[in-house]
Design a protein around this motif. Structure first.
Motif, short mmCIF file in Angstrom:
data_model
loop_
_atom_site.label_atom_id
_atom_site.label_comp_id
_atom_site.label_asym_id
_atom_site.label_seq_id
_atom_site.Cartn_x
_atom_site.Cartn_y
_atom_site.Cartn_z
N ILE A 426 0.98 -0.98 0.05
CA ILE A 426 0.20 0.08 -0.11
C ILE A 426 0.92 1.30 -0.31
O ILE A 426 1.87 1.35 1.03
CB ILE A 426 -0.92 0.02 1.17
CG1 ILE A 426 -1.60 -1.15 1.10
CG2 ILE A 426 -1.82 1.21 1.28
CD1 ILE A 426 -2.60 -1.28 2.61
N LEU A 436 -2.70 0.20 -4.65
CA LEU A 436 -2.46 -1.23 -3.90
C LEU A 436 -1.75 -2.21 -5.28
O LEU A 436 -2.37 -2.42 -6.05
CB LEU A 436 -3.71 -1.87 -3.53
CG LEU A 436 -4.57 -0.89 -2.63
CD1 LEU A 436 -6.15 -1.45 -2.35
CD2 LEU A 436 -4.03 -0.42 -1.51
N TYR A 447 -10.39 -4.12 -0.67
CA TYR A 447 -9.76 -3.23 0.67
C TYR A 447 -10.81 -2.63 1.16
O TYR A 447 -12.01 -2.89 1.10
CB TYR A 447 -8.94 -2.10 0.08
CG TYR A 447 -9.76 -1.14 -0.89
CD1 TYR A 447 -10.11 0.15 -0.47
CD2 TYR A 447 -9.74 -1.52 -2.26
CE1 TYR A 447 -10.89 0.81 -1.05
CE2 TYR A 447 -10.62 -0.60 -2.91
CZ TYR A 447 -11.00 0.62 -2.38
OH TYR A 447 -11.72 1.47 -3.31
N PRO A 454 -10.75 -6.96 5.36
CA PRO A 454 -11.29 -7.29 3.95
C PRO A 454 -11.94 -8.59 3.75
O PRO A 454 -11.18 -9.63 4.27
CB PRO A 454 -10.02 -6.84 3.21
CG PRO A 454 -9.07 -6.11 4.03
CD PRO A 454 -9.45 -6.55 5.47
N TYR A 461 -10.22 -3.52 -5.65
CA TYR A 461 -9.18 -2.80 -6.05
C TYR A 461 -9.13 -2.66 -7.78
O TYR A 461 -8.82 -3.54 -8.26
CB TYR A 461 -7.87 -2.90 -5.73
CG TYR A 461 -6.83 -1.60 -6.05
CD1 TYR A 461 -6.99 -0.26 -5.69
CD2 TYR A 461 -5.81 -2.15 -7.05
CE1 TYR A 461 -5.90 0.55 -6.11
CE2 TYR A 461 -4.88 -1.12 -7.47
CZ TYR A 461 -5.07 0.06 -7.07
OH TYR A 461 -4.08 1.26 -7.55
N VAL A 473 -5.97 2.22 5.36
CA VAL A 473 -6.30 1.47 4.33
C VAL A 473 -5.83 -0.10 4.87
O VAL A 473 -4.69 -0.38 5.35
CB VAL A 473 -5.67 1.68 3.09
CG1 VAL A 473 -5.96 0.85 2.12
CG2 VAL A 473 -5.86 3.18 2.84
N LYS A 474 -6.83 -1.13 4.77
CA LYS A 474 -6.49 -2.38 4.73
C LYS A 474 -6.70 -3.20 3.47
O LYS A 474 -7.87 -2.82 3.04
CB LYS A 474 -7.43 -2.87 6.00
CG LYS A 474 -7.04 -2.59 7.40
CD LYS A 474 -7.68 -3.38 8.31
CE LYS A 474 -7.22 -2.99 9.79
NZ LYS A 474 -7.74 -3.81 10.88
N ALA A 475 -5.70 -4.02 3.20
CA ALA A 475 -5.96 -4.60 1.86
C ALA A 475 -5.42 -6.10 2.01
O ALA A 475 -4.90 -6.50 2.87
CB ALA A 475 -5.14 -3.85 0.73
#
Length: 638
Positions: A426, A436, A447, A454, A461, A473-475
């Protein structure tokens, strides 16, 4: 003060159990760090658990952890910091007596100790007997290391001792857990002492005169101590695997720091990562494909197949080995399977009682009627884990192409690692656009921006998106079908710097332009080392944020290239509404241990303040005479 130490739910068995869960063989307890606080009731100081509220001063962390290690079947070791920022006589001859008295306590009161860990940090700012001052020592002579080491040899003869020069095993030269490639077990320490060596610690020295293998130390979190703000930054199982292959897999040992939280336990997030890390290792190394192959070698020492043949390297017994005749310094082993197998890890070990002999090797697969090389290396020593792309073949050949003496090989093992999707990377640019990136073809990245984990239902994305006011941000990467997924990547961003400008810098060297402190790229630097030489502290940079904001702090990101030169460890921060009136510093202080822990550093303000401009002043650096800064950010008040 002693009152600070008061864990609410200390559990030595839980801490030791976390290490055992990860597959560790021993645990080294930091019995005393640089602050001088002792986790056992030392009779030589009042700065210890005996004067803390924990267990009404009747507790002994060293006792509880050493007993827990024995119950769990783990070896127990101790870290005793040579530098003491609290003791009144540090820097004077009297301190050496005090230090050795404490070492003697640890060596005689807590049963068998497998390791004594000596840090190389020596001297600096402290509160010595209550007086804040700087104390410098000559680390070549002050500790009289030869006699200090002999104390350990006398009282705990089987204990191994660590420092950057050993004497038994060495620091790898960084705190990222990464050994060099190659990483020889030999170096020349000559008359070196901890904290004062010019040896190549990361790679070792092939011509070295001392056998001092490397230890790779790294924390499971960004820092060495627990902070709730780092809960989202616990190293993922995939990251731990990468470190494992670049430490254990390069012949070194891995020392993974597990910081207890304020309860006195290893946090649940750390436990979860350790558990999955161990599961992946077990899945990988649970089946050695070489055991089902037919093994042949040429040449074989004296033609004695049963004593020194290829099967001696594939029998799972490190006490047996394949070898050639004395005159032969090259050779090969071929593994053949009845049908093709798929693998991506090859494990090699030399028979170390006869030394580290092999200097170059190659791995080849049988493909389209000929041998094709897919990997090569140099040092093997204790272990070399060759991790490659997946290989499918019915024949594998190991060629020893160079050795200092007739080669010996006690292990040739072949493994298939389960598919491990890597967490997305990220990043955000100065305009506030978030990108991403997943590694390799195929994975779909999903995300969230609300802190939720997620899932396959989360937004996919599709391209860079704006996050100008900051956020988290979480991915996660998902394999096609969603059955397999990566670890979760998490990044928190502050205010976008699209409208920011550097309006003044005390020095701007070519190649180190001051605007790089606000380009949202930690890989770039502003530095004060130009063609005309180094420009020392104080050095300042002033930033116009383009609008008035309510700030509660600043964040300084040191250089991220592993170099200590220019790292700022003392600072001042000033703010202004018009860029002219600045007043007194809003914050000033020291970044503790930043040389060995160069992670982003928060600078909290005593109270929120409105400002349009801020000025960061570097007042001291840990090494060299110039300043280097990767990034500066602000922390907004709610």
């Amino acid at each position: 003060p002693n009152e600070v130490f008061n864990p609410t739910d200390f559990d030595a068995d839980q801490i030791v159990g976390a290490a055992k869960l990860a597959g560790m063989k021993g645990l080294i307890l930091t019995a005393k760090h640089h602050d001088g606080f002792c986790l056992w009731p030392s009779r030589y100081t009042e700065h210890s658990v005996k004067n803390s509220p924990w267990k009404n001063g009747q507790g002994d962390v060293v006792r509880e952890v050493s007993d827990a290690c024995r119950r769990a079947g783990l070896r127990f070791g101790v870290y005793l910091s040579p530098w003491d920022r609290n003791y009144r006589d540090y820097g004077r001859p009297e301190y050496l007596t005090y230090y050795r008295n404490q070492l003697r306590e640890l060596l005689t009161q807590y049963g068998d100790i497998f390791c004594v860990w000596f840090d190389g940090a020596n001297g600096g700012d402290g509160f010595y007997g209550g007086a804040r001052e700087m104390r410098r020592i000559d680390n070549r002579v002050y500790y009289d290391w030869q006699n200090t080491w002999s104390m350990v040899r006398e009282r705990m003869p089987m204990a191994v001792m660590f420092s950057d020069v050993g004497p038994d095993f060495r620091w790898v030269g960084n705190e990222r857990g990464l050994a060099g490639e190659p990483c020889w077990a030999t170096i020349s320490i000559a008359d070196g002492v901890p904290g004062n060596t010019k040896a190549d610690l990361n790679r070792g020295e092939r011509s070295g005169t001392n056998w001092v293998p490397a230890e790779c130390d790294v924390s499971i979190r960004p820092g060495w101590f627990y902070h709730a703000s780092e809960d989202a930054k616990v190293k993922t199982p995939a990251q731990l695997l990468e470190i494992y292959y670049k430490s254990v897999g390069r012949g070194a040992c891995l020392n993974l720091n597990l910081p207890p939280d304020r309860r006195g336990r290893i946090h649940e997030l750390d436990i979860a990562s350790l558990r999955e890390f161990r599961r992946l290792l077990d899945l990988t190394f649970g089946q050695d494909l070489a055991r089902s192959a037919k093994a042949s070698a040429a040449p074989v020492r004296g033609g004695a197949e049963t004593a020194y043949g290829a099967t001696r390297a594939t029998d799972g017994n490190q006490e047996t080995y394949w070898s050639t005749d004395d005159a032969a310094k090259t050779g090969e082993i071929v593994l053949s399977w009845p049908k093709a197998v798929t693998f991506n890890v090859v494990s090699l070990r030399e028979y170390l009682p006869l030394g580290q002999r092999i200097e170059a090797f190659a791995l080849e697969q049988w493909q389209d009627g000929q041998w094709r090389e897919f990997a090569r290396g140099t040092s093997i020593g204790n272990r070399q884990l060759v991790r490659t792309e997946y290989v499918t073949t019915d024949k594998l050949r190991l060629r020893i192409t160079q050795a200092a003496a007739c080669p010996t090989l006690s292990e040739l093992a072949v493994y298939r690692e389960p598919l491990v999707l890597t967490a997305p990377k990220i990043t955000r640019d100065k305009r506030g656009l978030v990108t991403l990136a997943a590694s390799g073809p195929g994975p779909l990245v999903r995300y969230t921006l609300d802190g939720v984990t997620p899932t396959v239902q989360s937004p996919a994305y599709a391209g860079p998106f704006a996050l100008t006011r900051g956020g988290t941000v979480k991915a996660r990467a998902f394999a096609p079908g969603g059955a397999e997924m990566s670890d979760i990547a998490t990044e928190s961003f502050g205010l976008s710097k699209g409208s920011w400008k550097v309006v003044n810098a005390s020095y701007a060297a070519k190649g180190g332009e001051a605007a790089r402190v606000i380009d949202d790229n930690p890989a770039t630097l502003w530095h004060t080392h130009g063609a005309d030489g180094e420009h020392g502290v104080p050095q300042a940079v002033t930033v116009d944020m383009g609008e008035t904001l309510l700030l509660k702090g600043l964040k300084y990101t040191p250089r991220q290239d592993g170099v200590a030169k220019g790292l700022v460890d003392r600072y001042e921060v000033l703010v202004s509404n018009d860029g002219n009136a600045w007043g007194t510093p809003l914050a000033q202080g020291e970044f503790a241990n930043i040389r060995n822990n160069p992670i982003p550093q928060g600078i909290p303000f005593a109270r929120p303040v409105e400002a349009r401009y801020f000025r960061f002043v570097a007042t001291r650096v840990v090494e060299a005479e110039h300043v280097a800064i990767a990034e500066l950010d602000v922390v907004l008040a709610p």
